[in-house]
Write a protein that holds these residues in place. Structure first.
Motif, PDB file in Angstrom:
ATOM      1  N   CYS A   1      44.175  30.247  28.776  1.00 26.92           N
ATOM      2  CA  CYS A   1      43.372  31.205  29.845  1.00 26.92           C
ATOM      3  C   CYS A   1      41.914  30.759  29.640  1.00 26.92           C
ATOM      4  O   CYS A   1      41.260  30.382  30.772  1.00 26.92           O
ATOM      5  N   TRP A   2      41.704  30.526  28.478  1.00 28.72           N
ATOM      6  CA  TRP A   2      40.219  30.269  28.104  1.00 28.72           C
ATOM      7  C   TRP A   2      39.728  28.785  28.581  1.00 28.72           C
ATOM      8  O   TRP A   2      38.921  28.519  29.149  1.00 28.72           O
ATOM      9  N   ILE A   3      40.903  27.952  28.488  1.00 31.35           N
ATOM     10  CA  ILE A   3      40.503  26.622  28.777  1.00 31.35           C
ATOM     11  C   ILE A   3      40.321  26.355  30.338  1.00 31.35           C
ATOM     12  O   ILE A   3      39.340  25.694  30.774  1.00 31.35           O
ATOM     13  N   TYR A   4      41.146  27.124  30.902  1.00 30.25           N
ATOM     14  CA  TYR A   4      41.210  27.165  32.655  1.00 30.25           C
ATOM     15  C   TYR A   4      39.882  27.958  33.076  1.00 30.25           C
ATOM     16  O   TYR A   4      38.893  27.443  33.964  1.00 30.25           O
ATOM     17  N   GLU A   5      39.255  28.714  32.306  1.00 30.98           N
ATOM     18  CA  GLU A   5      38.162  29.519  32.612  1.00 30.98           C
ATOM     19  C   GLU A   5      36.689  28.592  32.323  1.00 30.98           C
ATOM     20  O   GLU A   5      35.898  28.542  33.069  1.00 30.98           O
ATOM     21  N   SER A   6      37.108  27.891  31.391  1.00 31.23           N
ATOM     22  CA  SER A   6      36.037  26.906  30.730  1.00 31.23           C
ATOM     23  C   SER A   6      35.848  25.869  31.728  1.00 31.23           C
ATOM     24  O   SER A   6      34.802  25.293  31.828  1.00 31.23           O
ATOM     25  N   PHE A   7      37.018  25.505  32.332  1.00 32.34           N
ATOM     26  CA  PHE A   7      37.011  24.488  33.401  1.00 32.34           C
ATOM     27  C   PHE A   7      36.076  24.764  34.720  1.00 32.34           C
ATOM     28  O   PHE A   7      35.672  24.056  35.501  1.00 32.34           O
ATOM     29  N   GLY A   8      36.070  26.420  34.839  1.00 35.11           N
ATOM     30  CA  GLY A   8      35.532  26.707  36.014  1.00 35.11           C
ATOM     31  C   GLY A   8      36.172  27.611  36.911  1.00 35.11           C
ATOM     32  O   GLY A   8      35.872  28.310  37.869  1.00 35.11           O
ATOM     33  N   PHE A   9      37.621  27.890  36.607  1.00 34.63           N
ATOM     34  CA  PHE A   9      38.364  28.691  37.216  1.00 34.63           C
ATOM     35  C   PHE A   9      38.034  30.096  37.005  1.00 34.63           C
ATOM     36  O   PHE A   9      37.619  30.650  35.853  1.00 34.63           O
ATOM     37  N   GLU A  10      38.251  31.043  38.112  1.00 29.05           N
ATOM     38  CA  GLU A  10      38.039  32.345  37.679  1.00 29.05           C
ATOM     39  C   GLU A  10      39.521  33.207  37.684  1.00 29.05           C
ATOM     40  O   GLU A  10      40.361  32.627  38.702  1.00 29.05           O
ATOM     41  N   ARG A  11      39.696  34.120  36.851  1.00 28.54           N
ATOM     42  CA  ARG A  11      40.793  34.727  37.034  1.00 28.54           C
ATOM     43  C   ARG A  11      41.145  35.632  37.973  1.00 28.54           C
ATOM     44  O   ARG A  11      40.203  36.535  38.630  1.00 28.54           O
ATOM     45  N   GLU A  12      42.208  35.546  38.985  1.00 30.64           N
ATOM     46  CA  GLU A  12      42.366  36.172  40.107  1.00 30.64           C
ATOM     47  C   GLU A  12      43.586  37.406  39.925  1.00 30.64           C
ATOM     48  O   GLU A  12      44.327  37.134  40.841  1.00 30.64           O
ATOM     49  N   GLY A  13      43.398  37.907  38.711  1.00 34.97           N
ATOM     50  CA  GLY A  13      44.482  38.926  38.343  1.00 34.97           C
ATOM     51  C   GLY A  13      45.844  38.367  37.883  1.00 34.97           C
ATOM     52  O   GLY A  13      45.976  37.243  37.459  1.00 34.97           O
ATOM     53  N   GLU A  14      46.536  39.393  37.969  1.00 33.38           N
ATOM     54  CA  GLU A  14      48.106  39.014  37.377  1.00 33.38           C
ATOM     55  C   GLU A  14      49.191  39.319  38.340  1.00 33.38           C
ATOM     56  O   GLU A  14      49.007  39.997  39.059  1.00 33.38           O
ATOM     57  N   ILE A  15      50.463  38.770  37.977  1.00 34.98           N
ATOM     58  CA  ILE A  15      51.424  39.155  38.662  1.00 34.98           C
ATOM     59  C   ILE A  15      52.525  39.195  37.704  1.00 34.98           C
ATOM     60  O   ILE A  15      52.677  38.170  36.597  1.00 34.98           O
ATOM     61  N   LEU A  16      53.596  40.161  37.852  1.00 38.68           N
ATOM     62  CA  LEU A  16      54.752  40.290  37.086  1.00 38.68           C
ATOM     63  C   LEU A  16      56.020  39.614  37.870  1.00 38.68           C
ATOM     64  O   LEU A  16      56.259  40.045  38.907  1.00 38.68           O
ATOM     65  N   LEU A  17      56.624  38.486  37.097  1.00 45.05           N
ATOM     66  CA  LEU A  17      57.763  37.910  37.723  1.00 45.05           C
ATOM     67  C   LEU A  17      58.788  38.275  36.479  1.00 45.05           C
ATOM     68  O   LEU A  17      58.937  37.477  35.476  1.00 45.05           O
ATOM     69  N   GLY A  18      59.847  39.098  37.042  1.00 43.07           N
ATOM     70  CA  GLY A  18      60.703  39.400  35.752  1.00 43.07           C
ATOM     71  C   GLY A  18      60.012  40.111  34.850  1.00 43.07           C
ATOM     72  O   GLY A  18      59.336  41.057  34.937  1.00 43.07           O
ATOM     73  N   GLU A  19      60.432  39.470  33.712  1.00 45.68           N
ATOM     74  CA  GLU A  19      59.643  39.923  32.399  1.00 45.68           C
ATOM     75  C   GLU A  19      58.210  39.179  32.075  1.00 45.68           C
ATOM     76  O   GLU A  19      57.679  39.670  31.148  1.00 45.68           O
TER      77      GLU A  19
END
Length: 165
Positions: free
Chosen positions: A135-153
């Motif tokens: 998650c940190w790698i993606y954010e350091s690339f410039g991505f913004e966290r757009e929430g979470e989704i639950l898929l099964g468990e």
């Protein structure tokens, strides 16, 4: 890395695509992360995914150094978002012998440019929310966290990068 090439994987690339994914699955397991089952990358399960034309391979020095799945839509992880505004990346994988050379960034830059060529506004991807380092790698690339989704468990963190055209 001037001789880097990113191209759509064809049926003839299936053995290399499978090998890179299996290698990554085993490496992750060794690190205590059971993200992918190597059995899911056998010919029966993976070949149809290669045939659909969404796998792209990164070639460096004549060898498949990495790959990603590049999609125009993703109703599983992004069900409530407009279908025509983004491109999606899955299974971004670097072969261990090419790790640490910045290939993941180069592949994400390629996906961003490809999305811009296709007239899309966002590059989106996801990972298990518990994988804090990723998650940190993606954010350091410039991505913004757009929430979470639950898929099964599995709780999946979703990330979005605005594409500047």
């Amino acid at each position: 890395m001037e001789n880097l090439e990113i191209r759509r994987a064809g049926i003839e690339d299936f053995p290399a695509v499978s090998a890179v994914l299996i290698e990554a699955a085993h490496w992750l397991r060794e690190k205590g992360v059971s993200l992918w089952d190597p059995e899911n990358f056998s010919e029966n399960s993976l070949l149809p995914q290669v045939e659909d034309g969404n796998f792209w391979i990164c070639i460096l020095g004549g060898k498949v150094a990495g790959l990603l799945k590049f999609q125009m839509e993703d109703e599983l992880y992004w069900p409530s978002f407009p279908k025509d505004e983004a491109v999606y990346v899955h299974k971004l994988t670097i072969s261990r012998r090419f790790a640490g050379q910045g290939l993941a960034d180069r592949m994400l830059n390629w996906a961003t440019m490809k999305g811009a060529e296709l007239g899309r506004n966002y590059l989106r991807l996801d990972c298990e929310a518990s994988r804090e380092n990723l998650c940190w790698i993606y954010e350091s690339f410039g991505f913004e966290r757009e929430g979470e989704i639950l898929l099964g468990e599995r709780k999946m963190a979703r990330f979005e990068l605005k594409i500047c055209r």
